[in-house]
Design a protein around this motif. Structure first.
Motif, short mmCIF file in Angstrom:
data_model
loop_
_atom_site.label_atom_id
_atom_site.label_comp_id
_atom_site.label_asym_id
_atom_site.label_seq_id
_atom_site.Cartn_x
_atom_site.Cartn_y
_atom_site.Cartn_z
N HIS A 14 0.82 -1.22 0.00
CA HIS A 14 0.00 0.00 0.00
C HIS A 14 0.85 1.26 0.00
N ILE A 15 2.09 1.14 0.41
CA ILE A 15 2.94 2.33 0.49
C ILE A 15 3.20 2.92 -0.89
N THR A 16 3.48 2.07 -1.86
CA THR A 16 3.73 2.56 -3.22
C THR A 16 2.65 2.12 -4.20
N ASP A 17 1.63 1.47 -3.68
CA ASP A 17 0.52 1.02 -4.53
C ASP A 17 0.95 -0.02 -5.55
N ALA A 64 4.08 8.58 -5.92
CA ALA A 64 3.24 9.42 -6.78
C ALA A 64 2.32 10.33 -5.95
N SER A 65 1.98 9.89 -4.74
CA SER A 65 1.11 10.69 -3.87
C SER A 65 1.88 11.69 -3.02
N ASN A 108 11.59 0.12 1.48
CA ASN A 108 11.11 1.51 1.40
C ASN A 108 10.35 1.84 2.69
N TYR A 109 10.95 2.69 3.49
CA TYR A 109 10.31 3.06 4.77
C TYR A 109 9.71 4.46 4.65
N ASP A 110 8.41 4.55 4.90
CA ASP A 110 7.69 5.82 4.79
C ASP A 110 8.03 6.71 5.99
N ILE A 111 8.81 7.77 5.73
CA ILE A 111 9.24 8.66 6.83
C ILE A 111 8.48 9.99 6.80
N THR A 112 7.43 10.06 6.01
CA THR A 112 6.69 11.33 5.88
C THR A 112 6.22 11.86 7.23
N ASN A 113 5.59 11.00 8.02
CA ASN A 113 5.09 11.43 9.33
C ASN A 113 6.23 11.76 10.28
N LEU A 114 7.32 11.01 10.18
CA LEU A 114 8.47 11.26 11.04
C LEU A 114 9.09 12.63 10.73
#
Length: 216
Positions: free
Chosen positions: A47-50, A83-84, A109-115
């Motif tokens: 779901h992270i990169t769809d 892409a998002s 791939n670690y989603d660090i957006t919130n961090l």
């Protein structure tokens, strides 16, 4: 027959995803599947990169499929973007066969957006400016003292830090600067502070008060 290397990679991918949770996408690309359009053979937290199993290669995978000139170096801890607009901390590990040809890719791939948002908020809360006129300020936390003797010790430490030279190496000018900082800070209002300051800087009390008078 199942490739034991692929089986091992799937085990590692599953373990990494479990360890780091739903914000960590781990996927495996098969670089010799015979199709450039369907190279993802395993994925966790897609779901992270769809993306999902059966999807095509990434840029790194496509480049590796075309690569025929020996081992590829791993790429570790670099930034990518979905892409998002989500920001990911990514690593690409190339798994080679016995001929040093890239065979699989283990991609993390670690989603660090919130961090990153939290980091920015924390910085806003913790950022401080030294008080106006704080000569020894430099952003160093000030000691909370319990009595005037501790306060005097703290002020002496600040005076030495202001000069930036150990007392045994201080010139006369250095000592004058440190002692006038103490005078401006009100250190000499503390009873018998002159004795302690003079001893610390290796000078007499007469010299001490002479140094104070120099800048008057």
């Amino acid at each position: 027959m199942t490739d034991p290397i692929l089986t091992l990679l799937k085990q590692i991918a599953s373990g990494l995803a479990a360890q780091f949770g739903k914000d960590c996408e781990v996927l495996i690309f098969d670089l010799q599947s015979g199709s450039d359009e369907s190279s993802i053979v395993y994925i966790e937290n897609g779901h992270i990169t769809d993306r999902s199993v059966g999807d095509g290669p990434s840029g790194a995978a496509l480049s590796a499929i075309r690569h025929r000139d020996g081992r590829l170096p791993d790429r570790l801890a670099y930034l990518t973007k979905t892409a998002s607009g989500r920001i990911l901390k990514s690593s690409t590990l190339y798994i080679h066969d016995e001929t040093d040809t890239p065979r699989y890719i283990l991609s993390i791939n670690y989603d660090i957006t919130n961090l990153l948002a939290i980091e920015s908020s924390i910085h806003g809360l913790t950022a401080c400016s030294p008080p106006e006129g704080d000569q020894a300020g430099s952003g160093t936390p000030k000691m909370i003292t319990h009595d005037v003797n501790e306060l005097l010790d703290e002020l002496i430490e600040q005076s030495v830090a202001l000069v930036g030279v150990p007392v045994p190496l201080m010139t006369k000018e250095d000592k004058i600067r440190a002692i006038n900082f103490l005078n401006d800070a009100g250190a000499f209002l503390i009873t018998r502070s002159g004795d302690k300051v003079a001893k610390h800087f290796g000078i007499s009390k007469y010299t001490l008060y002479g140094y104070v008078d120099i800048n008057k």
